[in-house]
Design a protein around this motif. Structure first.
Motif, PDB file in Angstrom:
ATOM      1  N   MET A   1       8.571 -18.289   8.033  1.00 38.17           N
ATOM      2  CA  MET A   1       7.230 -17.605   7.618  1.00 38.17           C
ATOM      3  C   MET A   1       7.597 -15.956   7.702  1.00 38.17           C
ATOM      4  N   CYS A   2       8.370 -15.379   8.499  1.00 38.08           N
ATOM      5  CA  CYS A   2       8.612 -13.967   8.361  1.00 38.08           C
ATOM      6  C   CYS A   2       9.419 -13.561   7.322  1.00 38.08           C
TER       7      CYS A   2
ATOM      8  N   TRP B   1       5.768 -16.581   1.049  1.00 40.93           N
ATOM      9  CA  TRP B   1       4.527 -17.166   1.959  1.00 40.93           C
ATOM     10  C   TRP B   1       3.336 -16.260   2.324  1.00 40.93           C
TER      11      TRP B   1
ATOM     12  N   ALA C   1       3.329 -14.403   5.033  1.00 42.07           N
ATOM     13  CA  ALA C   1       2.704 -14.955   6.584  1.00 42.07           C
ATOM     14  C   ALA C   1       3.567 -14.180   7.620  1.00 42.07           C
TER      15      ALA C   1
ATOM     16  N   GLY D   1       3.964 -15.712  11.459  1.00 38.51           N
ATOM     17  CA  GLY D   1       5.370 -16.039  11.602  1.00 38.51           C
ATOM     18  C   GLY D   1       6.088 -15.469  12.947  1.00 38.51           C
TER      19      GLY D   1
END
Length: 123
Positions: free
Chosen positions: A25-26, A31, A33, A37
């Motif tokens: 996610m990071c 994404w 996010a 994340g």
């Protein structure tokens, strides 16, 4: 399977998945996010630390790990091996340097294989 191994398996799987998903996610801008994340990766690390403490408690050892020169050296060797292996993978898959990337990746694998005799010893 012993109870301590089963508990370790479950907690390590949950913590590892949370950490890996948080890192994805990071690091994947598609994404979008990053903040969630970071939170998910932190939760994964907490679960892994809880797993370590529960495992040590079930083995009848002190919950806290004793820091010695061997412990610190082993951790540094593991981190260095993982970073070198990761750099080799990036060189191969991201930067398009196939042969140097494979060679650097092999060096990382050798560093990680050196952990076995360091931890277990040679008999």
């Amino acid at each position: 399977m012993k109870k301590k191994n089963f508990i370790t398996l479950i907690l390590a799987t949950i913590g590892g998945i949370l950490f890996a998903l948080g890192m994805c996610m990071c690091l994947l801008p598609e994404w979008n996010a990053f903040t969630p994340g970071v939170v998910m990766a932190a939760v994964g690390i907490v679960v892994l630390l809880i797993m370590l403490m529960v495992r040590r408690k079930m083995e009848g050892k002190s919950v806290m790990v004793k820091l010695s020169a061997k412990t610190v050296g082993t951790v540094i060797l593991g981190i260095a091996g993982a970073i070198v292996l990761g750099i080799g993978m990036c060189m191969t898959m991201v930067w398009g340097m196939m042969v140097p990337g494979v060679l650097v990746g092999i060096v990382g694998i050798v560093l990680l294989l050196c952990l076995i005799p360091v931890i277990k010893g040679i008999k």
